[in-house]
Scaffold this motif. Sequence first.
Motif, PDB file in Angstrom:
ATOM      1  N   ASP A 151       0.827  -1.214   0.000  1.00  0.00           N
ATOM      2  CA  ASP A 151       0.000   0.000   0.000  1.00  0.00           C
ATOM      3  C   ASP A 151       0.860   1.263   0.000  1.00  0.00           C
ATOM      4  N   VAL A 152       1.862   1.259   0.850  1.00  0.00           N
ATOM      5  CA  VAL A 152       2.712   2.453   0.940  1.00  0.00           C
ATOM      6  C   VAL A 152       3.468   2.663  -0.378  1.00  0.00           C
TER       7      VAL A 152
ATOM      8  N   VAL B 159      -9.850  13.586  -3.876  1.00  0.00           N
ATOM      9  CA  VAL B 159     -10.725  12.411  -3.899  1.00  0.00           C
ATOM     10  C   VAL B 159     -10.084  11.261  -3.121  1.00  0.00           C
ATOM     11  N   ASP B 160     -10.838  10.707  -2.172  1.00  0.00           N
ATOM     12  CA  ASP B 160     -10.354   9.537  -1.426  1.00  0.00           C
ATOM     13  C   ASP B 160     -10.634   8.274  -2.227  1.00  0.00           C
ATOM     14  N   ASP B 161      -9.878   7.231  -1.952  1.00  0.00           N
ATOM     15  CA  ASP B 161     -10.225   5.918  -2.497  1.00  0.00           C
ATOM     16  C   ASP B 161      -9.836   4.847  -1.481  1.00  0.00           C
ATOM     17  N   GLU B 162      -9.985   3.602  -1.852  1.00  0.00           N
ATOM     18  CA  GLU B 162      -9.762   2.529  -0.871  1.00  0.00           C
ATOM     19  C   GLU B 162      -8.348   2.577  -0.308  1.00  0.00           C
ATOM     20  N   LEU B 163      -7.396   2.856  -1.171  1.00  0.00           N
ATOM     21  CA  LEU B 163      -6.000   2.888  -0.724  1.00  0.00           C
ATOM     22  C   LEU B 163      -5.785   3.967   0.332  1.00  0.00           C
ATOM     23  N   THR B 164      -6.249   5.171   0.029  1.00  0.00           N
ATOM     24  CA  THR B 164      -5.998   6.262   0.980  1.00  0.00           C
ATOM     25  C   THR B 164      -6.770   6.032   2.277  1.00  0.00           C
TER      26      THR B 164
ATOM     27  N   ARG C 166      -7.458   3.057   3.648  1.00  0.00           N
ATOM     28  CA  ARG C 166      -6.694   2.064   4.424  1.00  0.00           C
ATOM     29  C   ARG C 166      -5.456   2.694   5.065  1.00  0.00           C
ATOM     30  N   LEU C 167      -4.741   3.484   4.253  1.00  0.00           N
ATOM     31  CA  LEU C 167      -3.501   4.086   4.764  1.00  0.00           C
ATOM     32  C   LEU C 167      -3.791   5.103   5.857  1.00  0.00           C
ATOM     33  N   ALA C 168      -4.885   5.839   5.697  1.00  0.00           N
ATOM     34  CA  ALA C 168      -5.238   6.837   6.710  1.00  0.00           C
ATOM     35  C   ALA C 168      -5.600   6.151   8.021  1.00  0.00           C
ATOM     36  N   GLU C 169      -6.314   5.039   7.912  1.00  0.00           N
ATOM     37  CA  GLU C 169      -6.674   4.306   9.134  1.00  0.00           C
ATOM     38  C   GLU C 169      -5.427   3.791   9.852  1.00  0.00           C
ATOM     39  N   ALA C 170      -4.427   3.436   9.063  1.00  0.00           N
ATOM     40  CA  ALA C 170      -3.183   2.929   9.656  1.00  0.00           C
ATOM     41  C   ALA C 170      -2.265   4.064  10.133  1.00  0.00           C
ATOM     42  N   GLY C 171      -2.650   5.283   9.828  1.00  0.00           N
ATOM     43  CA  GLY C 171      -1.828   6.422  10.244  1.00  0.00           C
ATOM     44  C   GLY C 171      -0.636   6.681   9.337  1.00  0.00           C
ATOM     45  N   ALA C 172      -0.576   5.990   8.212  1.00  0.00           N
ATOM     46  CA  ALA C 172       0.574   6.149   7.310  1.00  0.00           C
ATOM     47  C   ALA C 172       0.379   7.314   6.345  1.00  0.00           C
ATOM     48  N   ALA C 173      -0.890   7.620   6.043  1.00  0.00           N
ATOM     49  CA  ALA C 173      -1.169   8.705   5.092  1.00  0.00           C
ATOM     50  C   ALA C 173      -2.414   9.454   5.553  1.00  0.00           C
ATOM     51  N   VAL C 174      -2.790  10.450   4.787  1.00  0.00           N
ATOM     52  CA  VAL C 174      -3.999  11.199   5.146  1.00  0.00           C
ATOM     53  C   VAL C 174      -4.994  11.105   3.999  1.00  0.00           C
TER      54      VAL C 174
ATOM     55  N   GLY D  99     -10.914  13.196 -13.682  1.00  0.00           N
ATOM     56  CA  GLY D  99      -9.564  12.692 -13.390  1.00  0.00           C
ATOM     57  C   GLY D  99      -9.450  11.204 -13.679  1.00  0.00           C
ATOM     58  N   GLY D 100      -8.710  10.509 -12.834  1.00  0.00           N
ATOM     59  CA  GLY D 100      -8.533   9.065 -13.034  1.00  0.00           C
ATOM     60  C   GLY D 100      -7.074   8.640 -13.027  1.00  0.00           C
ATOM     61  N   GLY D 101      -6.184   9.611 -12.841  1.00  0.00           N
ATOM     62  CA  GLY D 101      -4.747   9.321 -12.886  1.00  0.00           C
ATOM     63  C   GLY D 101      -4.302   8.287 -11.865  1.00  0.00           C
ATOM     64  N   ARG D 102      -4.958   8.272 -10.700  1.00  0.00           N
ATOM     65  CA  ARG D 102      -4.555   7.333  -9.650  1.00  0.00           C
ATOM     66  C   ARG D 102      -4.848   5.896 -10.061  1.00  0.00           C
ATOM     67  N   ARG D 103      -5.757   5.736 -11.040  1.00  0.00           N
ATOM     68  CA  ARG D 103      -6.082   4.393 -11.541  1.00  0.00           C
ATOM     69  C   ARG D 103      -5.385   4.133 -12.877  1.00  0.00           C
ATOM     70  N   GLY D 104      -4.524   5.042 -13.295  1.00  0.00           N
ATOM     71  CA  GLY D 104      -3.799   4.842 -14.557  1.00  0.00           C
ATOM     72  C   GLY D 104      -4.529   5.372 -15.773  1.00  0.00           C
ATOM     73  N   GLN D 105      -5.619   6.120 -15.533  1.00  0.00           N
ATOM     74  CA  GLN D 105      -6.330   6.736 -16.656  1.00  0.00           C
ATOM     75  C   GLN D 105      -5.897   8.194 -16.747  1.00  0.00           C
ATOM     76  N   HIS D 106      -5.158   8.519 -17.773  1.00  0.00           N
ATOM     77  CA  HIS D 106      -4.486   9.813 -17.817  1.00  0.00           C
ATOM     78  C   HIS D 106      -5.063  10.765 -18.842  1.00  0.00           C
ATOM     79  N   SER D 107      -4.568  11.990 -18.776  1.00  0.00           N
ATOM     80  CA  SER D 107      -4.918  12.984 -19.783  1.00  0.00           C
ATOM     81  C   SER D 107      -4.237  12.612 -21.100  1.00  0.00           C
ATOM     82  N   GLU D 108      -4.668  13.234 -22.171  1.00  0.00           N
ATOM     83  CA  GLU D 108      -4.031  12.985 -23.476  1.00  0.00           C
ATOM     84  C   GLU D 108      -2.570  13.420 -23.482  1.00  0.00           C
ATOM     85  N   HIS D 109      -2.223  14.292 -22.551  1.00  0.00           N
ATOM     86  CA  HIS D 109      -0.880  14.892 -22.582  1.00  0.00           C
ATOM     87  C   HIS D 109       0.225  13.954 -22.132  1.00  0.00           C
ATOM     88  N   LEU D 110      -0.100  13.035 -21.210  1.00  0.00           N
ATOM     89  CA  LEU D 110       0.970  12.284 -20.546  1.00  0.00           C
ATOM     90  C   LEU D 110       1.808  11.464 -21.524  1.00  0.00           C
TER      91      LEU D 110
END
Lengths: 303, 343
Positions: free
Chosen positions: A59-60, A226-231, A233-241, A273-284
């Motif tokens: 996760d980290v 935007v939060d998602d499952e990863l953030t 989980r990490l927030a609950e563990a105190g590793a991220a916000v 958006g969608g970058g966190r899931r690998g869906q990017h803008s046309e620019h990348l």
Amino acid sequence: MTPEQTEQTETTGHGDISVGVAGSGDSSASATRITPGNALRPEDIALEVRTGLAKPTEDVAEYALRLGDDALILAQRLGHWISRAPELEEDVALGNIALDQLGHARSFLSYAAGLNDKTEDDLAYFRREHEFRSAHLFEQPNGDFAVTIARQFVVSYYQFELYRRLTESTDATLAAIAAKAVKEVDYHRDHSAQWVLRLVGGTDESRRRMIDGFKIIWPYVGELFVDDELTTRLAEAGAAVEPSSLKADFDRLTGEVFQEAELEVPEVPFAPGGGRRGQHSEHLGYVLAEMQVLAREHPGASW
Amino acid sequence: MAAQNLQSVPDQPAAPQEANATKGQDQREADGQAYFDRVMADDSRIEPKDWMPAAYRKTLLRQISQHAHSEIIGMQPEANWISRAPSLKRKAILMAKVQDEAGHGLYLYSAAETLGQSRDQMMDDLIAGKARYSSIFNYPALTWADMGAIGWLVDGAAICNQVPLCRASYGPYGRAMVRICKEESFHQRQGFEILLELSNGTPAQKQMAQDAVNRWYAPALMMFGPPDDDSPNSKQSMAWNIKRFSNDELRSRFVGMMVEQVRVLGLTLPDSEVRFNEDTKKWEHGPLDWNEFKEVLAGRGPCNSQRLERRREAHDDGAWVREAAASYAAKQARKNAQKEYAA
């Protein structure tokens, strides 16, 4: 014979000024190792990862990839300004910010790479587009100077709130990277806020361009919070916000600058958006094509 | 430090410009010249407010502004590779290096401004094609190995030229050069390190390194300027303690350094005639194509128009930003003045 020795010729004064890294006797020394004080360097993290002192959880590592990719793509964008800025002072300033971002990217990616015994360069140069985790904001083209400043304004206020909280992370490496980064990003806030005030309060043209710049950039603000499952989980563990938890302070502090500039906060709909899931803008794709071309031409080579 | 004894004017005679306001113009000139001559004889320093001969001022202004322009135009061939640097560490180093060059430009424009010309004017002259910069930057940076060759050969030649300038008789120039030389020395090391890595890398990398050295060697030697018997300004500059060694002398020293270093690199110099002359105790090199040098200087090099166009474009695109900053600063100053008045 080392370059240090070969340069000791009779050229007047040359010996006096030749105090570079080689003088330290560290053969692996590089420009980026010269950091004032005991600040954390990407090389330190890579070393910790190699020697097993630090190893991210899955996760980290995924989370570090997000932050690293944001900073890397932004550094790639900002680097383009060097030799093209409106004033020499801005060549230096934007170059500095790009270097800071690249330093953060290298730290986060070096850490993320520890999950699978890879390196920062494996991740930067040999991942494909859908494997990147950058948010769309960071991928947006430089546009004119006002667009770059609008992007920089959003990024620096967002990153400041994020890194400030991450210094409390239960993951010691994330906390250490954030502790170094937050000081630098504080200067980035100052730089961008000053330019927002200057451009809005400068000439009619600069005001118009700054307002346009915000309109172009603001749709990509939403994705940052935007939060998602990863953030979660990490927030609950105190590793991220949770990203959503940064929003109130971001709104308040950017709002103060808008108020001082006597400007309305842009009212434009957020893009999904969608970058966190690998869906990017046309620019990348173009950014990566340019960034990766040489490394991929020589796979396995060392530079 | 080379310039250790040159930080102050000689203690014995006072600078004459203030004390003799009642004297005639001719007398003031004569006193000024006498003071200037003493400074030259003592190998000490002239400072911005001191009297100086008009030709000395003009020579310095030309040289320092050309040097500043070279830093600024010189950013381009390397900036060209920032986005494609093949590792993140190299990208960071290259960014820092190109950024240093902008900084060097800033110190040098500031030093030139102390001679009475504004940076805006100098920039306008550059963009209008009226001012020169080092011809070397009109050659293209074609491969990653060029980042190594530019650092090692071009910055290396620049250092040989510039270290003696730390002792230049004009104070602001000499002091700017001290700092610049420290950073240039570091730049040369990073260039050497790039080439060393390539030379010890894959066959394709080694070939890339050799090809870059082959292309940059002769242009780097020509950076020292024309041969001594064809360098009309050198003599006066040496008499004024601006220039300390002749073009050929510096070139010969540089060749000697490169001969040693290229062996460590495991590469070769594209010059079969390099040798140490036991009689003169100097390094000699093969013939250089001075026609090519003059052609590039005259604007007919591979990248002359590209480099100027890029600078012009950045300058023009940034005009509205500079106007906005100036307008905002003026408005703020008015606001602050009103506040003070009200208080």
